[in-house]
Design a protein around this motif. Structure first.
Motif, PDB file in Angstrom:
ATOM      1  N   PRO A 176      39.816   5.472  29.533  1.00 48.54           N
ATOM      2  CA  PRO A 176      38.638   4.683  29.922  1.00 48.54           C
ATOM      3  C   PRO A 176      38.079   3.885  28.752  1.00 48.54           C
ATOM      4  O   PRO A 176      37.924   4.390  27.644  1.00 48.54           O
ATOM      5  CB  PRO A 176      37.640   5.751  30.399  1.00 48.54           C
ATOM      6  CG  PRO A 176      38.492   6.906  30.815  1.00 48.54           C
ATOM      7  CD  PRO A 176      39.652   6.904  29.876  1.00 48.54           C
ATOM      8  N   GLY A 177      37.813   2.615  29.005  1.00 45.00           N
ATOM      9  CA  GLY A 177      37.222   1.766  27.978  1.00 45.00           C
ATOM     10  C   GLY A 177      38.204   1.141  27.024  1.00 45.00           C
ATOM     11  O   GLY A 177      37.814   0.370  26.140  1.00 45.00           O
ATOM     12  N   VAL A 178      39.497   1.448  27.174  1.00 46.47           N
ATOM     13  CA  VAL A 178      40.520   0.906  26.280  1.00 46.47           C
ATOM     14  C   VAL A 178      41.433  -0.019  27.082  1.00 46.47           C
ATOM     15  O   VAL A 178      41.942   0.365  28.137  1.00 46.47           O
ATOM     16  CB  VAL A 178      41.360   2.026  25.634  1.00 46.47           C
ATOM     17  CG1 VAL A 178      42.481   1.435  24.783  1.00 46.47           C
ATOM     18  CG2 VAL A 178      40.474   2.932  24.791  1.00 46.47           C
ATOM     19  N   THR A 179      41.624  -1.230  26.586  1.00 50.06           N
ATOM     20  CA  THR A 179      42.534  -2.168  27.226  1.00 50.06           C
ATOM     21  C   THR A 179      43.668  -2.523  26.272  1.00 50.06           C
ATOM     22  O   THR A 179      43.574  -2.309  25.057  1.00 50.06           O
ATOM     23  CB  THR A 179      41.803  -3.448  27.654  1.00 50.06           C
ATOM     24  OG1 THR A 179      41.228  -4.076  26.501  1.00 50.06           O
ATOM     25  CG2 THR A 179      40.712  -3.137  28.670  1.00 50.06           C
ATOM     26  N   LEU A 180      44.721  -3.079  26.815  1.00 49.66           N
ATOM     27  CA  LEU A 180      45.891  -3.494  26.033  1.00 49.66           C
ATOM     28  C   LEU A 180      46.218  -4.931  26.415  1.00 49.66           C
ATOM     29  O   LEU A 180      46.378  -5.241  27.595  1.00 49.66           O
ATOM     30  CB  LEU A 180      47.079  -2.582  26.324  1.00 49.66           C
ATOM     31  CG  LEU A 180      48.423  -2.979  25.707  1.00 49.66           C
ATOM     32  CD1 LEU A 180      48.359  -2.888  24.184  1.00 49.66           C
ATOM     33  CD2 LEU A 180      49.540  -2.085  26.244  1.00 49.66           C
ATOM     34  N   THR A 181      46.317  -5.805  25.418  1.00 45.61           N
ATOM     35  CA  THR A 181      46.599  -7.215  25.677  1.00 45.61           C
ATOM     36  C   THR A 181      47.990  -7.568  25.161  1.00 45.61           C
ATOM     37  O   THR A 181      48.200  -7.618  23.932  1.00 45.61           O
ATOM     38  CB  THR A 181      45.558  -8.121  24.994  1.00 45.61           C
ATOM     39  OG1 THR A 181      44.244  -7.761  25.446  1.00 45.61           O
ATOM     40  CG2 THR A 181      45.832  -9.582  25.326  1.00 45.61           C
ATOM     41  N   PRO A 182      48.958  -7.788  26.045  1.00 41.07           N
ATOM     42  CA  PRO A 182      50.311  -8.152  25.593  1.00 41.07           C
ATOM     43  C   PRO A 182      50.355  -9.568  25.045  1.00 41.07           C
ATOM     44  O   PRO A 182      49.708 -10.478  25.583  1.00 41.07           O
ATOM     45  CB  PRO A 182      51.150  -8.025  26.872  1.00 41.07           C
ATOM     46  CG  PRO A 182      50.172  -8.249  27.984  1.00 41.07           C
ATOM     47  CD  PRO A 182      48.865  -7.693  27.507  1.00 41.07           C
ATOM     48  N   ASP A 183      51.094  -9.772  23.969  1.00 33.38           N
ATOM     49  CA  ASP A 183      51.236 -11.102  23.375  1.00 33.38           C
ATOM     50  C   ASP A 183      52.171 -11.989  24.179  1.00 33.38           C
ATOM     51  O   ASP A 183      52.106 -13.220  24.063  1.00 33.38           O
ATOM     52  CB  ASP A 183      51.765 -10.986  21.946  1.00 33.38           C
ATOM     53  CG  ASP A 183      50.710 -10.497  20.971  1.00 33.38           C
ATOM     54  OD1 ASP A 183      49.513 -10.588  21.306  1.00 33.38           O
ATOM     55  OD2 ASP A 183      51.088 -10.005  19.887  1.00 33.38           O
ATOM     56  N   HIS A 184      53.064 -11.357  24.942  1.00 34.56           N
ATOM     57  CA  HIS A 184      54.098 -12.113  25.638  1.00 34.56           C
ATOM     58  C   HIS A 184      54.030 -11.878  27.136  1.00 34.56           C
ATOM     59  O   HIS A 184      53.592 -10.819  27.602  1.00 34.56           O
ATOM     60  CB  HIS A 184      55.488 -11.725  25.126  1.00 34.56           C
ATOM     61  CG  HIS A 184      55.680 -11.947  23.656  1.00 34.56           C
ATOM     62  ND1 HIS A 184      56.078 -13.155  23.128  1.00 34.56           N
ATOM     63  CD2 HIS A 184      55.513 -11.114  22.597  1.00 34.56           C
ATOM     64  CE1 HIS A 184      56.149 -13.065  21.809  1.00 34.56           C
ATOM     65  NE2 HIS A 184      55.813 -11.822  21.458  1.00 34.56           N
ATOM     66  N   GLY A 185      54.506 -12.865  27.872  1.00 31.84           N
ATOM     67  CA  GLY A 185      54.630 -12.743  29.311  1.00 31.84           C
ATOM     68  C   GLY A 185      56.018 -12.291  29.698  1.00 31.84           C
ATOM     69  O   GLY A 185      56.840 -11.906  28.844  1.00 31.84           O
ATOM     70  N   LEU A 186      56.314 -12.358  30.984  1.00 29.73           N
ATOM     71  CA  LEU A 186      57.590 -11.861  31.481  1.00 29.73           C
ATOM     72  C   LEU A 186      58.770 -12.718  31.033  1.00 29.73           C
ATOM     73  O   LEU A 186      59.916 -12.251  31.046  1.00 29.73           O
ATOM     74  CB  LEU A 186      57.551 -11.791  33.007  1.00 29.73           C
ATOM     75  CG  LEU A 186      56.521 -10.812  33.584  1.00 29.73           C
ATOM     76  CD1 LEU A 186      56.508 -10.893  35.099  1.00 29.73           C
ATOM     77  CD2 LEU A 186      56.823  -9.375  33.139  1.00 29.73           C
TER      78      LEU A 186
END
Length: 324
Positions: free
Chosen positions: A55-65
């Motif tokens: 909870p409260g933690v997100t992950l942002t990927p640098d790359h798309g598919l």
């Protein structure tokens, strides 16, 4: 070769499992002689945060598919199991596999591989808590709930968190050699090799029974594992013929009286190895095995490790003075 590695994450990704993948492939260890990996974290859309299991933690990927295409290895960490996965994510996994990429899953990541059709006709594994569901949702695969990981060539599936590390190091050893795998293991301070066939450590509770006679026997046996029991003696205690008792026992537990009793004795041995400093012969006596050698045989057969190794890993340090 394992030059380009894509970690494919989806919403509600499990951070610890994702972290182990990053630890193996995402850190630059070229100063120690480890080849450089072009490691990319890929999500449905680049730069768009994903929720995690924390909870409260997100992950942002640098790359798309698009960055999944052309990868030598696609790793699918664990995430919350769902009935359907995003169509474009499933297609990306399938297209990568069709193009020759190795796909490695950690824990529940196997469900995404299944959605992409990669499990059909193959043997696989996942965390033991999810094994029955995986087998139910993907009946064309053979799910092994016991092992740490399964290597099917271009598909490697693994169980829980630590087993994901084992699978990654196994793949590195297979593709890049023992020296590279051992170097990474030393930096991570983990065992350099645990065989995939080693058992997951599963706690098996006493089953709930609809037959009161069998339920009473199971309860009594749980308090008297150290005794000598036969099908005939147990049947007499349940006031049944031996044939009727064996049939009803199997119907309630899914196994035979002898196999059930052995499993419960090994389970008790696990507890005694974890919580006491008793020697092997005394543990064998308390569990109903006639000798330490017999306990060692059944323990290794069921868990894939010797009692001494199990105690070293799971024993209470304050009581870990006995020898087995």
């Amino acid at each position: 070769m394992l030059s380009r590695v894509a970690a494919l994450v989806v919403d509600r990704v499990a951070m610890f499992e994702f972290g182990t993948v990053c630890e193996v492939f995402g850190l630059d260890r070229t100063d120690s002689g480890v080849p450089a990996f072009d490691f990319r974290v890929c999500g449905p859309r680049a730069g768009v945060p994903l929720t995690t299991n924390i909870p409260g933690v997100t992950l942002t990927p640098d790359h798309g598919l698009d960055a999944v295409a052309g990868a030598d290895l696609v790793i699918v960490p664990a995430s919350t199991i769902r009935a359907e996965y995003p169509h474009e994510v499933v297609r990306a996994v399938r297209d990568a596999a069709d193009a020759g990429a190795i796909v490695l899953t950690v824990c529940s990541g196997a469900f995404l591989a299944g959605a992409a059709g990669l499990l059909d006709g193959r043997r696989c594994t996942t965390h033991w808590m999810h094994a029955a569901e995986l087998a139910r949702t993907h009946p064309a695969t053979t799910v092994d709930p016991d092992v740490l990981f399964v290597d099917e060539g271009t598909l490697i599936t693994s169980a829980g968190t630590a087993a994901g590390i084992d699978a990654c190091l196994h793949l590195i050893r297979r593709e890049l050699g023992t020296e590279v795998a051992n170097t990474i293991a030393r930096r991570m301070v983990v065992a350099p090799q645990r065989d995939g066939g080693q058992r997951q450590f599963i706690e098996n509770p006493v089953v709930a029974c609809s037959n009161n006679g069998i339920a009473d026997i199971l309860s009594w046996l749980g308090e008297n594992l150290d005794g000598a029991h036969t099908v005939d003696s147990l049947a007499a205690r349940a006031a049944m013929s031996s044939r009727t008792f064996a049939r009803r026992f199997a119907a309630e537990t899914g196994t035979t009286p002898v196999k059930w009793l052995t499993a419960q004795r090994v389970l008790l041995a696990q507890h005694l190895l974890e919580q006491t400093d008793l020697g092997l012969e005394e543990i064998a006596r308390r569990c109903g095995f006639s000798s330490g050698a017999l306990l060692r045989h059944h323990f290794h057969r069921r868990l894939g490790v010797a009692p001494a190794d199990y105690r070293r890993r799971f024993g209470d340090a304050s009581t870990r003075v006995g020898t087995v």
